[in-house]
Enzyme design. Structure first.
Site, PDB file in Angstrom:
ATOM      1  N   CYS A  89      56.013  10.408  32.028  1.00 46.34           N
ATOM      2  CA  CYS A  89      56.185  11.700  31.343  1.00 46.34           C
ATOM      3  C   CYS A  89      57.480  11.700  30.520  1.00 46.34           C
ATOM      4  CB  CYS A  89      56.209  12.832  32.362  1.00 46.34           C
ATOM      5  SG  CYS A  89      56.388  14.454  31.590  1.00 46.34           S
ATOM      6  N   CYS A 139      63.013  16.134  33.528  1.00 45.31           N
ATOM      7  CA  CYS A 139      63.239  16.939  34.748  1.00 45.31           C
ATOM      8  C   CYS A 139      63.927  16.045  35.786  1.00 45.31           C
ATOM      9  CB  CYS A 139      61.923  17.459  35.284  1.00 45.31           C
ATOM     10  SG  CYS A 139      60.903  18.245  34.005  1.00 45.31           S
ATOM     11  N   CYS A 149      42.881  24.720  40.063  1.00 46.07           N
ATOM     12  CA  CYS A 149      44.206  24.954  39.479  1.00 46.07           C
ATOM     13  C   CYS A 149      44.607  23.700  38.705  1.00 46.07           C
ATOM     14  CB  CYS A 149      45.226  25.261  40.577  1.00 46.07           C
ATOM     15  SG  CYS A 149      46.901  25.538  39.934  1.00 46.07           S
ATOM     16  N   CYS A 183      50.173  30.623  38.505  1.00 45.67           N
ATOM     17  CA  CYS A 183      50.810  30.010  39.676  1.00 45.67           C
ATOM     18  C   CYS A 183      52.196  29.571  39.210  1.00 45.67           C
ATOM     19  CB  CYS A 183      49.996  28.818  40.159  1.00 45.67           C
ATOM     20  SG  CYS A 183      50.805  27.898  41.487  1.00 45.67           S
ATOM     21  N   CYS A 243      62.268  14.768  39.055  1.00 47.60           N
ATOM     22  CA  CYS A 243      60.872  14.313  39.047  1.00 47.60           C
ATOM     23  C   CYS A 243      60.730  12.796  39.010  1.00 47.60           C
ATOM     24  CB  CYS A 243      60.129  14.919  37.865  1.00 47.60           C
ATOM     25  SG  CYS A 243      58.365  14.500  37.898  1.00 47.60           S
ATOM     26  N   ARG A 258      53.119  29.963  48.547  1.00 50.65           N
ATOM     27  CA  ARG A 258      52.701  28.617  48.979  1.00 50.65           C
ATOM     28  C   ARG A 258      53.893  27.805  49.471  1.00 50.65           C
ATOM     29  NH1 ARG A 258      47.388  28.126  47.167  1.00 50.65           N
ATOM     30  NH2 ARG A 258      46.972  29.755  45.644  1.00 50.65           N
ATOM     31  N   CYS A 317      43.863  21.471  43.281  1.00 51.98           N
ATOM     32  CA  CYS A 317      44.893  21.523  42.236  1.00 51.98           C
ATOM     33  C   CYS A 317      45.039  20.139  41.609  1.00 51.98           C
ATOM     34  CB  CYS A 317      46.235  21.937  42.833  1.00 51.98           C
ATOM     35  SG  CYS A 317      46.124  23.436  43.813  1.00 51.98           S
TER      36      CYS A 317
HETATM   37  N1  SAM Z   1      54.068  18.095  34.102  1.00 55.03           N
HETATM   38  C1  SAM Z   1      53.674  19.366  34.511  1.00 55.03           C
HETATM   39  C2  SAM Z   1      54.820  20.348  34.537  1.00 55.03           C
HETATM   40  O1  SAM Z   1      55.950  19.942  34.792  1.00 55.03           O
HETATM   41  O2  SAM Z   1      54.587  21.522  34.312  1.00 55.03           O
HETATM   42  C3  SAM Z   1      52.956  19.400  35.843  1.00 55.03           C
HETATM   43  C4  SAM Z   1      53.373  18.481  36.967  1.00 55.03           C
HETATM   44  S1  SAM Z   1      54.949  18.786  37.717  1.00 55.03           S
HETATM   45  C5  SAM Z   1      55.132  17.361  38.721  1.00 55.03           C
HETATM   46  C6  SAM Z   1      54.652  20.149  38.816  1.00 55.03           C
HETATM   47  C7  SAM Z   1      55.822  20.663  39.598  1.00 55.03           C
HETATM   48  O3  SAM Z   1      56.085  19.823  40.710  1.00 55.03           O
HETATM   49  C8  SAM Z   1      57.165  20.765  38.930  1.00 55.03           C
HETATM   50  O4  SAM Z   1      57.277  21.882  38.100  1.00 55.03           O
HETATM   51  C9  SAM Z   1      58.111  20.882  40.098  1.00 55.03           C
HETATM   52  O5  SAM Z   1      58.308  22.240  40.415  1.00 55.03           O
HETATM   53  C10 SAM Z   1      57.367  20.160  41.221  1.00 55.03           C
HETATM   54  N2  SAM Z   1      58.076  18.921  41.593  1.00 55.03           N
HETATM   55  C11 SAM Z   1      58.103  17.767  40.902  1.00 55.03           C
HETATM   56  N3  SAM Z   1      58.877  16.859  41.517  1.00 55.03           N
HETATM   57  C12 SAM Z   1      59.354  17.450  42.630  1.00 55.03           C
HETATM   58  C13 SAM Z   1      60.229  17.009  43.665  1.00 55.03           C
HETATM   59  N4  SAM Z   1      60.767  15.800  43.668  1.00 55.03           N
HETATM   60  N5  SAM Z   1      60.498  17.865  44.666  1.00 55.03           N
HETATM   61  C14 SAM Z   1      59.950  19.120  44.668  1.00 55.03           C
HETATM   62  N6  SAM Z   1      59.133  19.582  43.709  1.00 55.03           N
HETATM   63  C15 SAM Z   1      58.838  18.762  42.696  1.00 55.03           C
HETATM   64 FE1  SF4 Z   2      56.991  15.632  33.433  1.00 46.87          FE
HETATM   65 FE2  SF4 Z   2      57.685  15.665  35.992  1.00 46.87          FE
HETATM   66 FE3  SF4 Z   2      58.843  17.345  34.300  1.00 46.87          FE
HETATM   67 FE4  SF4 Z   2      56.232  17.670  34.938  1.00 46.87          FE
HETATM   68  S1  SF4 Z   2      57.983  17.848  36.306  1.00 46.87           S
HETATM   69  S2  SF4 Z   2      57.152  17.788  32.912  1.00 46.87           S
HETATM   70  S3  SF4 Z   2      55.629  15.529  35.204  1.00 46.87           S
HETATM   71  S4  SF4 Z   2      59.003  15.102  34.262  1.00 46.87           S
END
Ligand code: SAM
Ligand code: SF4
Ligand code: DTB
Length: 345
Positions: free
Chosen positions: A80, A84, A156, A216, A87, A288, A124
């Site tokens: 991606c 973030c 979802c 959500c 992530c 949740r 989901c």
């Molecule tokens: N890429 C899309 C987005 O960011 O909207 C969807 C997937 S993203 C992985 C979904 C959510 O997972 C993120 O917004 C974050 O809140 C949660 N998430 C991702 N990595 C995480 C982590 N290491 N610990 C806790 N929550 C996490």
């Molecule tokens: Fe990409 Fe992870 Fe951020 Fe979702 S949370 S936009 S998968 S970097």
């Protein structure tokens, strides 16, 4: 409030903090005008008062509630472009997650069927995208949504930013909910992500709502934020009108190779406080208990369920990280005397 029990002496009687708003507790109108101070006050109540209040609110707004089991599948993993910092799927983070091409419609629907057979009633699906792009991958997403709905499951999707026309096509396909988290407070946000603004996120939520898809939206704790940041995130969520129907509360899963790998785990009671406060200020939303349950332990998870969490992710993987085993969750819910929807029993 003085609790009167004929079996105790006058000197043994005790009082509990009772300057609570009983209109709220008795199931009055939902409020969308929470101030930061009010939310902070709730978040910082003495723990016993917070638990008591959350439980009363939960039971009065959601009589006969059941804990919903939601199954989570990463359809498109890794690679991606967003940064973030929590992530494991970001190209900016050097983690062990390797980009994997998106799963095909059939294998996703096979997984959805298996999730249904295991007792889930929401499925989901996640895409590690900054935003949805029109084309084959989006057409497949629409097929997946239709297929999941035909199985009788809620569907979802979480796939990043979305346009109005994509949102309305997803609505036409029957999508129940779109997940798009705010992740943290507006004040802490720029410490976590630089490639997408808070306002972008709010705009995506507005488009989802406008298309008639339920929202959500939640966040993550344990990313170096202050108590005030936590209250501020909850305040933003609870001043959305309507409230998000679903509010995932995640504890950071500190993944090796992310800038957050060395952050220490939160005190499990902080998760309890977030869940309880979310329940009180968004009384009818599904709260949740999401990522990070493995670090919580059984007792803290039970306190979260007691204070109003009414859904868990069910299955031994989240998107790329692990989640408690199904059998452990069945035992947890059974031990807590909680009704879920184990359709196979
Ligand atoms: N890429 C899309 C987005 O960011 O909207 C969807 C997937 S993203 C992985 C979904 C959510 O997972 C993120 O917004 C974050 O809140 C949660 N998430 C991702 N990595 C995480 C982590 N290491 N610990 C806790 N929550 C996490
Ligand atoms: Fe990409 Fe992870 Fe951020 Fe979702 S949370 S936009 S998968 S970097
Ligand atoms: C949400 O708030 N948490 C889930 C779901 N919505 C998509 C995702 C948690 C991801 C945890 C890290 C991982 O497994 O990669």
């Amino acid at each position: 409030m003085t609790l009167i029990n004929p079996n105790i002496q006058e000197s043994d009687k005790f009082t509990i903090n009772d300057d609570l708003d009983f209109d709220l507790i008795k199931g009055g109108d939902l409020r969308h005008d929470w101030s930061l101070e009010e939310v902070r006050e709730i978040l910082e109540l003495p723990l016993m008062d917070l638990l008591w209040r959350a439980q009363i609110v939960h039971r009065s707004y959601n009589p006969g509630y059941k804990v919903q089991l939601a199954s989570l599948l990463s359809v498109k993993t890794g690679g991606c472009s967003e940064d973030c910092s929590y992530c494991p799927q970001s190209v900016h983070n050097e983690t062990k997650v390797q980009p994997i091409p998106a799963l095909q419609v059939k294998s996703v629907l096979d997984r959805a069927r298996a999730a249904k057979d295991a007792g889930a009633d929401r499925f989901c699906m996640g895409w590690a995208w900054r935003e949805i792009k029109d084309g084959n991958a989006f057409d497949s997403m629409l097929e997946m949504v239709k297929g999941v709905r035909e199985l009788g499951l809620e569907a979802c999707v979480t796939a990043g930013m979305i346009t109005d026309s994509q949102a309305s096509r997803l609505a036409d396909a029957g999508l129940t909910a779109y997940n798009h988290n705010l992740d943290t407070s507006p004040e802490h946000y720029s410490n976590i992500i630089s490639t997408r603004t808070y306002q972008d996120r709010l705009e995506t939520l507005r488009r989802v709502r406008k298309a008639g898809i339920t929202v959500c939206c939640g966040g993550i704790i344990g990313m170096g934020e202050s108590d005030s940041d936590r209250a501020s995130l909850l305040k933003v969520l609870a001043t959305l009108d309507p409230h998000p129907e679903s509010v995932p509360i995640n504890a950071l899963v500190a993944v090796e190779g992310t800038p957050m790998e060395d952050l220490s785990s939160i005190d499990p009671l902080e998760m309890v406080r977030m869940v309880a406060t979310a329940r009180i200020i968004m009384p009818k939303s599904r709260i949740r208990l999401s990522a990070g349950r493995q670090q919580l332990g059984r007792e803290a998870q039970i306190l979260c369920l007691q204070s109003g969490a009414d859904s868990i992710f069910y299955g031994d993987t989240l998107l790329t990280t692990s989640n408690p085993e199904v059998e452990a969750d069945r035992k947890l819910l059974a031990d807590a005397g909680i009704t879920a929807n184990f359709s196979q029993e």
